[in-house]
Design a protein around this motif. Sequence first.
Motif, mmCIF file in Angstrom:
data_model
loop_
_atom_site.group_PDB
_atom_site.id
_atom_site.type_symbol
_atom_site.label_atom_id
_atom_site.label_comp_id
_atom_site.label_asym_id
_atom_site.label_seq_id
_atom_site.Cartn_x
_atom_site.Cartn_y
_atom_site.Cartn_z
ATOM 1 N N ASN A 98 -16.966 10.129 -26.315
ATOM 2 C CA ASN A 98 -16.862 10.326 -27.752
ATOM 3 C C ASN A 98 -15.912 11.480 -28.045
ATOM 4 O O ASN A 98 -16.126 12.606 -27.598
ATOM 5 C CB ASN A 98 -18.236 10.624 -28.359
ATOM 6 C CG ASN A 98 -19.181 9.444 -28.261
ATOM 7 O OD1 ASN A 98 -18.961 8.425 -28.902
ATOM 8 N ND2 ASN A 98 -20.215 9.565 -27.435
ATOM 9 N N ASN A 99 -14.850 11.159 -28.788
ATOM 10 C CA ASN A 99 -13.845 12.166 -29.156
ATOM 11 C C ASN A 99 -13.354 12.928 -27.929
ATOM 12 O O ASN A 99 -13.285 14.153 -27.919
ATOM 13 C CB ASN A 99 -14.397 13.138 -30.206
ATOM 14 C CG ASN A 99 -14.726 12.427 -31.518
ATOM 15 O OD1 ASN A 99 -14.369 11.271 -31.720
ATOM 16 N ND2 ASN A 99 -15.400 13.119 -32.410
ATOM 17 N N GLN A 100 -12.982 12.154 -26.891
ATOM 18 C CA GLN A 100 -12.540 12.732 -25.624
ATOM 19 C C GLN A 100 -11.228 12.119 -25.173
ATOM 20 O O GLN A 100 -10.826 11.042 -25.618
ATOM 21 C CB GLN A 100 -13.589 12.480 -24.531
ATOM 22 C CG GLN A 100 -14.886 13.218 -24.698
ATOM 23 C CD GLN A 100 -15.888 12.810 -23.640
ATOM 24 O OE1 GLN A 100 -16.819 12.045 -23.903
ATOM 25 N NE2 GLN A 100 -15.705 13.312 -22.432
ATOM 26 N N ARG A 101 -10.585 12.806 -24.228
ATOM 27 C CA ARG A 101 -9.413 12.296 -23.525
ATOM 28 C C ARG A 101 -9.820 12.022 -22.084
ATOM 29 O O ARG A 101 -10.343 12.911 -21.411
ATOM 30 C CB ARG A 101 -8.266 13.306 -23.582
ATOM 31 C CG ARG A 101 -7.751 13.599 -24.995
ATOM 32 C CD ARG A 101 -6.777 14.767 -24.973
ATOM 33 N NE ARG A 101 -6.200 15.045 -26.284
ATOM 34 C CZ ARG A 101 -6.767 15.774 -27.227
ATOM 35 N NH1 ARG A 101 -7.976 16.315 -27.007
ATOM 36 N NH2 ARG A 101 -6.166 15.977 -28.384
ATOM 37 N N ILE A 102 -9.570 10.817 -21.617
ATOM 38 C CA ILE A 102 -9.977 10.414 -20.272
ATOM 39 C C ILE A 102 -8.749 9.960 -19.490
ATOM 40 O O ILE A 102 -7.977 9.117 -19.954
ATOM 41 C CB ILE A 102 -10.994 9.248 -20.324
ATOM 42 C CG1 ILE A 102 -12.196 9.618 -21.195
ATOM 43 C CG2 ILE A 102 -11.433 8.862 -18.918
ATOM 44 C CD1 ILE A 102 -12.968 10.816 -20.698
ATOM 45 N N ASP A 103 -8.565 10.530 -18.297
ATOM 46 C CA ASP A 103 -7.468 10.104 -17.420
ATOM 47 C C ASP A 103 -7.927 8.883 -16.642
ATOM 48 O O ASP A 103 -8.971 8.922 -15.970
ATOM 49 C CB ASP A 103 -7.100 11.218 -16.441
ATOM 50 C CG ASP A 103 -6.712 12.514 -17.149
ATOM 51 O OD1 ASP A 103 -6.182 12.429 -18.268
ATOM 52 O OD2 ASP A 103 -6.949 13.584 -16.574
ATOM 53 N N PHE A 104 -7.141 7.789 -16.729
ATOM 54 C CA PHE A 104 -7.554 6.583 -16.019
ATOM 55 C C PHE A 104 -6.389 5.946 -15.275
ATOM 56 O O PHE A 104 -5.390 5.517 -15.866
ATOM 57 C CB PHE A 104 -8.163 5.552 -16.970
ATOM 58 C CG PHE A 104 -8.731 4.366 -16.233
ATOM 59 C CD1 PHE A 104 -9.909 4.485 -15.520
ATOM 60 C CD2 PHE A 104 -8.062 3.155 -16.217
ATOM 61 C CE1 PHE A 104 -10.428 3.409 -14.801
ATOM 62 C CE2 PHE A 104 -8.569 2.070 -15.509
ATOM 63 C CZ PHE A 104 -9.754 2.203 -14.800
ATOM 64 N N ALA A 105 -6.536 5.893 -13.961
ATOM 65 C CA ALA A 105 -5.601 5.222 -13.062
ATOM 66 C C ALA A 105 -6.278 5.171 -11.702
ATOM 67 O O ALA A 105 -7.319 5.817 -11.491
ATOM 68 C CB ALA A 105 -4.270 5.968 -12.959
ATOM 69 N N TYR A 106 -5.712 4.387 -10.789
ATOM 70 C CA TYR A 106 -6.236 4.443 -9.429
ATOM 71 C C TYR A 106 -5.973 5.860 -8.917
ATOM 72 O O TYR A 106 -4.832 6.341 -8.933
ATOM 73 C CB TYR A 106 -5.554 3.413 -8.532
ATOM 74 C CG TYR A 106 -6.137 3.410 -7.137
ATOM 75 C CD1 TYR A 106 -7.343 2.764 -6.887
ATOM 76 C CD2 TYR A 106 -5.515 4.099 -6.110
ATOM 77 C CE1 TYR A 106 -7.906 2.801 -5.618
ATOM 78 C CE2 TYR A 106 -6.077 4.138 -4.844
ATOM 79 C CZ TYR A 106 -7.274 3.494 -4.601
ATOM 80 O OH TYR A 106 -7.845 3.543 -3.349
ATOM 81 N N PRO A 107 -7.013 6.571 -8.453
ATOM 82 C CA PRO A 107 -6.889 8.008 -8.153
ATOM 83 C C PRO A 107 -6.203 8.321 -6.826
ATOM 84 O O PRO A 107 -6.788 8.904 -5.905
ATOM 85 C CB PRO A 107 -8.348 8.476 -8.158
ATOM 86 C CG PRO A 107 -9.133 7.274 -7.727
ATOM 87 C CD PRO A 107 -8.405 6.097 -8.321
ATOM 88 N N TYR A 108 -4.947 7.932 -6.748
ATOM 89 C CA TYR A 108 -4.137 8.191 -5.555
ATOM 90 C C TYR A 108 -2.676 8.206 -5.985
ATOM 91 O O TYR A 108 -2.262 7.398 -6.815
ATOM 92 C CB TYR A 108 -4.363 7.094 -4.513
ATOM 93 C CG TYR A 108 -3.486 7.202 -3.281
ATOM 94 C CD1 TYR A 108 -3.851 8.011 -2.212
ATOM 95 C CD2 TYR A 108 -2.293 6.494 -3.199
ATOM 96 C CE1 TYR A 108 -3.048 8.103 -1.081
ATOM 97 C CE2 TYR A 108 -1.486 6.586 -2.076
ATOM 98 C CZ TYR A 108 -1.860 7.395 -1.012
ATOM 99 O OH TYR A 108 -1.055 7.489 0.100
ATOM 100 N N GLN A 109 -1.907 9.133 -5.427
ATOM 101 C CA GLN A 109 -0.496 9.222 -5.781
ATOM 102 C C GLN A 109 0.362 8.542 -4.716
ATOM 103 O O GLN A 109 0.517 9.051 -3.610
ATOM 104 C CB GLN A 109 -0.093 10.687 -5.960
ATOM 105 C CG GLN A 109 -0.845 11.367 -7.095
ATOM 106 C CD GLN A 109 -0.326 12.760 -7.404
ATOM 107 O OE1 GLN A 109 0.877 12.954 -7.571
ATOM 108 N NE2 GLN A 109 -1.229 13.732 -7.510
ATOM 109 N N PHE A 110 0.886 7.380 -5.083
ATOM 110 C CA PHE A 110 1.773 6.637 -4.193
ATOM 111 C C PHE A 110 3.172 7.232 -4.261
ATOM 112 O O PHE A 110 3.652 7.601 -5.342
ATOM 113 C CB PHE A 110 1.848 5.163 -4.610
ATOM 114 C CG PHE A 110 0.547 4.426 -4.531
ATOM 115 C CD1 PHE A 110 0.147 3.818 -3.345
ATOM 116 C CD2 PHE A 110 -0.280 4.319 -5.639
ATOM 117 C CE1 PHE A 110 -1.049 3.126 -3.265
ATOM 118 C CE2 PHE A 110 -1.473 3.623 -5.574
ATOM 119 C CZ PHE A 110 -1.865 3.027 -4.386
ATOM 120 N N THR A 111 3.867 7.299 -3.124
ATOM 121 C CA THR A 111 5.267 7.703 -3.165
ATOM 122 C C THR A 111 6.103 6.489 -3.567
ATOM 123 O O THR A 111 5.733 5.348 -3.274
ATOM 124 C CB THR A 111 5.755 8.214 -1.802
ATOM 125 O OG1 THR A 111 5.774 7.119 -0.870
ATOM 126 C CG2 THR A 111 4.859 9.336 -1.282
#
Length: 222
Positions: free
Chosen positions: A153-166
């Motif tokens: 509620n009234n928030q910002r949520i980061d959403f992605a597969y939690p891994y950084q691909f090169t």
Amino acid sequence: MIIGNGMLANALRKHDSDDVLFFASGVSNSQETVRAEFEREISLLRSALDHHKDKKLVYFSTCSIYDSSKSASPYVQHKINIEHLISEISDDFTIFRIGNAVGKGGNPNTLINFLKNAIETGKKISLHKNAGRILVDADDIAEFVYSFLNHFNNQRIDFAYPYQFTPLEIIQRMEIFMAKKANYETVEKGALYDMEFDIIVKDYFKDISPSDYLDKIFRNYL
């Protein structure tokens, strides 16, 4: 209610709701610099909020906010301004900052569409050796929003597969799926994202490894 007709809007169709205003009609080209395009989105968003005050707003921003190599770009600055605007004029909202979305169709400038076209045409591209890229299946965005929207509620949520691909990791896997070599060079540029995902996001993806997630995306969309 869904505003938009692109890749993300289409993924959300099966989860449409009379109680929620899904705003999926923003500027989709991260290289955009034309001021009128940004103003168009702001105007459309204001109008949507004015006409649907009774609905919860779901807006899709970008994880590029955390990318130090892109943070000063007009696109990222625009997304930051939009987030601030929403927090000021909406009483009921959730903002999902998403990674590089992958799905059917969509803007040709999205990361995977761009790389796919480059491989198909033999266009030479430069890959940033030190960069990280976070990917997410558009269907996962839709499913996560549907399943967990009431948690936020009234928030910002980061959403992605939690891994950084090169970029190199991505292109080499694409070469296998497309059975065609890419024409590329690597350059000493790029940066990793400085971010941490919420535990609810990590749990959503806990049963699939980075390599398997990459394969899943390419199997579905290449």
